[in-house]
Design a protein around this motif. Structure first.
Motif, PDB file in Angstrom:
ATOM      1  N   THR A 147       1.138  26.347   9.694  1.00 56.61           N
ATOM      2  CA  THR A 147       2.291  26.007   8.879  1.00 56.61           C
ATOM      3  C   THR A 147       2.962  24.739   9.391  1.00 56.61           C
ATOM      4  O   THR A 147       3.323  24.647  10.560  1.00 56.61           O
ATOM      5  N   ALA A 148       3.089  23.759   8.507  1.00 55.91           N
ATOM      6  CA  ALA A 148       3.655  22.462   8.882  1.00 55.91           C
ATOM      7  C   ALA A 148       3.704  21.568   7.656  1.00 55.91           C
ATOM      8  O   ALA A 148       3.092  21.865   6.623  1.00 55.91           O
ATOM      9  N   ALA A 149       4.414  20.460   7.805  1.00 62.53           N
ATOM     10  CA  ALA A 149       4.292  19.372   6.841  1.00 62.53           C
ATOM     11  C   ALA A 149       3.108  18.516   7.276  1.00 62.53           C
ATOM     12  O   ALA A 149       3.036  18.121   8.447  1.00 62.53           O
ATOM     13  N   TYR A 150       2.211  18.254   6.361  1.00 63.48           N
ATOM     14  CA  TYR A 150       1.012  17.479   6.660  1.00 63.48           C
ATOM     15  C   TYR A 150       1.173  16.062   6.109  1.00 63.48           C
ATOM     16  O   TYR A 150       1.544  15.882   4.945  1.00 63.48           O
ATOM     17  N   TYR A 151       0.858  15.094   6.970  1.00 58.78           N
ATOM     18  CA  TYR A 151       1.033  13.689   6.630  1.00 58.78           C
ATOM     19  C   TYR A 151      -0.312  12.968   6.662  1.00 58.78           C
ATOM     20  O   TYR A 151      -1.081  13.130   7.615  1.00 58.78           O
ATOM     21  N   CYS A 152      -0.570  12.168   5.657  1.00 54.19           N
ATOM     22  CA  CYS A 152      -1.774  11.363   5.693  1.00 54.19           C
ATOM     23  C   CYS A 152      -1.442   9.968   6.236  1.00 54.19           C
ATOM     24  O   CYS A 152      -0.304   9.501   6.142  1.00 54.19           O
ATOM     25  N   TYR A 153      -2.456   9.344   6.780  1.00 58.96           N
ATOM     26  CA  TYR A 153      -2.297   8.084   7.521  1.00 58.96           C
ATOM     27  C   TYR A 153      -3.523   7.219   7.266  1.00 58.96           C
ATOM     28  O   TYR A 153      -4.651   7.725   7.246  1.00 58.96           O
ATOM     29  N   VAL A 154      -3.269   5.945   7.059  1.00 56.53           N
ATOM     30  CA  VAL A 154      -4.345   4.973   6.892  1.00 56.53           C
ATOM     31  C   VAL A 154      -4.055   3.765   7.753  1.00 56.53           C
ATOM     32  O   VAL A 154      -2.925   3.264   7.780  1.00 56.53           O
ATOM     33  N   ARG A 155      -5.069   3.298   8.461  1.00 63.65           N
ATOM     34  CA  ARG A 155      -4.929   2.054   9.210  1.00 63.65           C
ATOM     35  C   ARG A 155      -6.037   1.102   8.794  1.00 63.65           C
ATOM     36  O   ARG A 155      -7.216   1.354   9.007  1.00 63.65           O
ATOM     37  N   GLY A 156      -5.629   0.033   8.141  1.00 66.99           N
ATOM     38  CA  GLY A 156      -6.552  -1.044   7.828  1.00 66.99           C
ATOM     39  C   GLY A 156      -6.111  -2.251   8.611  1.00 66.99           C
ATOM     40  O   GLY A 156      -6.226  -2.297   9.832  1.00 66.99           O
ATOM     41  N   VAL A 200       0.851  -1.187   0.000  1.00 67.08           N
ATOM     42  CA  VAL A 200       0.000   0.000   0.000  1.00 67.08           C
ATOM     43  C   VAL A 200       0.887   1.237   0.000  1.00 67.08           C
ATOM     44  O   VAL A 200       1.833   1.340   0.792  1.00 67.08           O
ATOM     45  N   GLN A 201       0.543   2.160  -0.858  1.00 68.04           N
ATOM     46  CA  GLN A 201       1.252   3.447  -0.882  1.00 68.04           C
ATOM     47  C   GLN A 201       0.238   4.570  -0.779  1.00 68.04           C
ATOM     48  O   GLN A 201      -0.853   4.494  -1.344  1.00 68.04           O
ATOM     49  N   LEU A 202       0.635   5.611  -0.058  1.00 69.14           N
ATOM     50  CA  LEU A 202      -0.204   6.800   0.077  1.00 69.14           C
ATOM     51  C   LEU A 202       0.489   7.962  -0.615  1.00 69.14           C
ATOM     52  O   LEU A 202       1.672   8.219  -0.356  1.00 69.14           O
ATOM     53  N   GLN A 203      -0.238   8.638  -1.466  1.00 67.33           N
ATOM     54  CA  GLN A 203       0.296   9.790  -2.188  1.00 67.33           C
ATOM     55  C   GLN A 203      -0.469  11.024  -1.756  1.00 67.33           C
ATOM     56  O   GLN A 203      -1.654  11.157  -2.061  1.00 67.33           O
ATOM     57  N   THR A 235      -4.260   9.733  -1.716  1.00 69.06           N
ATOM     58  CA  THR A 235      -4.793   8.591  -2.450  1.00 69.06           C
ATOM     59  C   THR A 235      -4.029   7.335  -2.071  1.00 69.06           C
ATOM     60  O   THR A 235      -2.795   7.334  -2.083  1.00 69.06           O
ATOM     61  N   ALA A 236      -4.770   6.302  -1.743  1.00 68.59           N
ATOM     62  CA  ALA A 236      -4.177   5.023  -1.373  1.00 68.59           C
ATOM     63  C   ALA A 236      -4.194   4.088  -2.570  1.00 68.59           C
ATOM     64  O   ALA A 236      -5.254   3.846  -3.161  1.00 68.59           O
ATOM     65  N   SER A 237      -3.040   3.559  -2.918  1.00 68.52           N
ATOM     66  CA  SER A 237      -2.943   2.575  -3.987  1.00 68.52           C
ATOM     67  C   SER A 237      -2.486   1.251  -3.397  1.00 68.52           C
ATOM     68  O   SER A 237      -1.814   1.216  -2.368  1.00 68.52           O
ATOM     69  N   GLY A 238      -2.878   0.174  -4.067  1.00 73.53           N
ATOM     70  CA  GLY A 238      -2.499  -1.145  -3.584  1.00 73.53           C
ATOM     71  C   GLY A 238      -3.398  -1.687  -2.491  1.00 73.53           C
ATOM     72  O   GLY A 238      -3.044  -2.662  -1.823  1.00 73.53           O
ATOM     73  N   VAL A 239      -4.546  -1.069  -2.305  1.00 70.92           N
ATOM     74  CA  VAL A 239      -5.507  -1.529  -1.310  1.00 70.92           C
ATOM     75  C   VAL A 239      -6.862  -1.636  -1.980  1.00 70.92           C
ATOM     76  O   VAL A 239      -7.216  -0.814  -2.816  1.00 70.92           O
ATOM     77  N   SER A 240      -7.607  -2.664  -1.622  1.00 69.62           N
ATOM     78  CA  SER A 240      -8.918  -2.831  -2.230  1.00 69.62           C
ATOM     79  C   SER A 240      -9.899  -1.788  -1.707  1.00 69.62           C
ATOM     80  O   SER A 240      -9.745  -1.264  -0.608  1.00 69.62           O
ATOM     81  N   GLY A 241     -10.891  -1.493  -2.503  1.00 69.81           N
ATOM     82  CA  GLY A 241     -11.907  -0.541  -2.078  1.00 69.81           C
ATOM     83  C   GLY A 241     -12.660  -1.014  -0.842  1.00 69.81           C
ATOM     84  O   GLY A 241     -13.052  -0.194  -0.010  1.00 69.81           O
ATOM     85  N   VAL A 242     -12.840  -2.325  -0.725  1.00 71.46           N
ATOM     86  CA  VAL A 242     -13.548  -2.867   0.433  1.00 71.46           C
ATOM     87  C   VAL A 242     -12.762  -2.575   1.709  1.00 71.46           C
ATOM     88  O   VAL A 242     -13.327  -2.174   2.726  1.00 71.46           O
ATOM     89  N   ILE A 243     -11.466  -2.797   1.661  1.00 69.18           N
ATOM     90  CA  ILE A 243     -10.631  -2.534   2.839  1.00 69.18           C
ATOM     91  C   ILE A 243     -10.559  -1.044   3.117  1.00 69.18           C
ATOM     92  O   ILE A 243     -10.676  -0.594   4.270  1.00 69.18           O
ATOM     93  N   ARG A 264     -14.039  11.882   2.594  1.00 73.55           N
ATOM     94  CA  ARG A 264     -13.528  10.699   1.910  1.00 73.55           C
ATOM     95  C   ARG A 264     -14.308  10.450   0.638  1.00 73.55           C
ATOM     96  O   ARG A 264     -15.501  10.735   0.564  1.00 73.55           O
ATOM     97  N   ASP A 265     -13.616   9.929  -0.350  1.00 74.29           N
ATOM     98  CA  ASP A 265     -14.259   9.408  -1.559  1.00 74.29           C
ATOM     99  C   ASP A 265     -13.811   7.956  -1.673  1.00 74.29           C
ATOM    100  O   ASP A 265     -12.747   7.662  -2.229  1.00 74.29           O
ATOM    101  N   ASN A 266     -14.627   7.065  -1.129  1.00 73.61           N
ATOM    102  CA  ASN A 266     -14.226   5.660  -1.092  1.00 73.61           C
ATOM    103  C   ASN A 266     -14.149   5.040  -2.488  1.00 73.61           C
ATOM    104  O   ASN A 266     -13.433   4.056  -2.686  1.00 73.61           O
ATOM    105  N   GLU A 267     -14.855   5.611  -3.434  1.00 73.25           N
ATOM    106  CA  GLU A 267     -14.791   5.094  -4.806  1.00 73.25           C
ATOM    107  C   GLU A 267     -13.410   5.325  -5.408  1.00 73.25           C
ATOM    108  O   GLU A 267     -12.981   4.602  -6.303  1.00 73.25           O
ATOM    109  N   LYS A 268     -12.737   6.361  -4.934  1.00 69.96           N
ATOM    110  CA  LYS A 268     -11.418   6.710  -5.458  1.00 69.96           C
ATOM    111  C   LYS A 268     -10.287   6.354  -4.506  1.00 69.96           C
ATOM    112  O   LYS A 268      -9.125   6.698  -4.767  1.00 69.96           O
TER     113      LYS A 268
END
Length: 116
Positions: free
Chosen positions: A92-101, A1-4, A22-30, A73-77
């Motif tokens: 002002t900061a660096a913003y990081y996205c995070y996903v936990r499945g 899984v990669q997050l962009q 955007t999360a790639s390498g993960v199914s839409g269901v997850i 969220r747009d779960n379709e995408k």
């Protein structure tokens, strides 16, 4: 899984930005049932929580951004967003996205700079 992550930039105080992740390498269901969140880290500071969306518990925000930031969220995408309004220099900061499945994943930071 990669997050962009994308969408950062330079904006004047009071302005708006929308970050995307955007999360790639993960199914839409997850992805649909995964926790998604945004954190940020300013120079010299620890990484801090900004907003989180949980499948069972809804969306929560740090007090410092409540009423100004919206996580959606747009779960379709397989994508989630952080809409930021009324930005302040202290945002002002660096913003990081995070996903936990089944595991945790972090995206690369996207820089947000708010000038006074």
């Amino acid at each position: 899984v990669q997050l962009q992550a994308s969408g950062g930039g330079l904006v004047q105080a009071g302005g708006s930005l929308r970050l995307s992740c955007t999360a790639s390498g993960v199914s839409g269901v997850i992805f649909k049932v995964s926790t998604t969140a945004w954190y940020r880290q300013a120079p010299g500071n620890q990484r801090e929580f900004v907003a989180v969306s949980r499948f069972y518990n809804g969306t929560m925000y740090a007090d410092s951004v409540k009423g100004r930031f919206t996580l959606s969220r747009d779960n379709e995408k397989n994508t989630f967003y952080l809409q930021m309004h009324n930005l302040k220099p202290e945002d002002t900061a660096a913003y990081y996205c995070y996903v936990r499945g089944t595991r945790e994943y972090w995206g690369q930071g996207t820089q947000v700079t708010v000038s006074s």
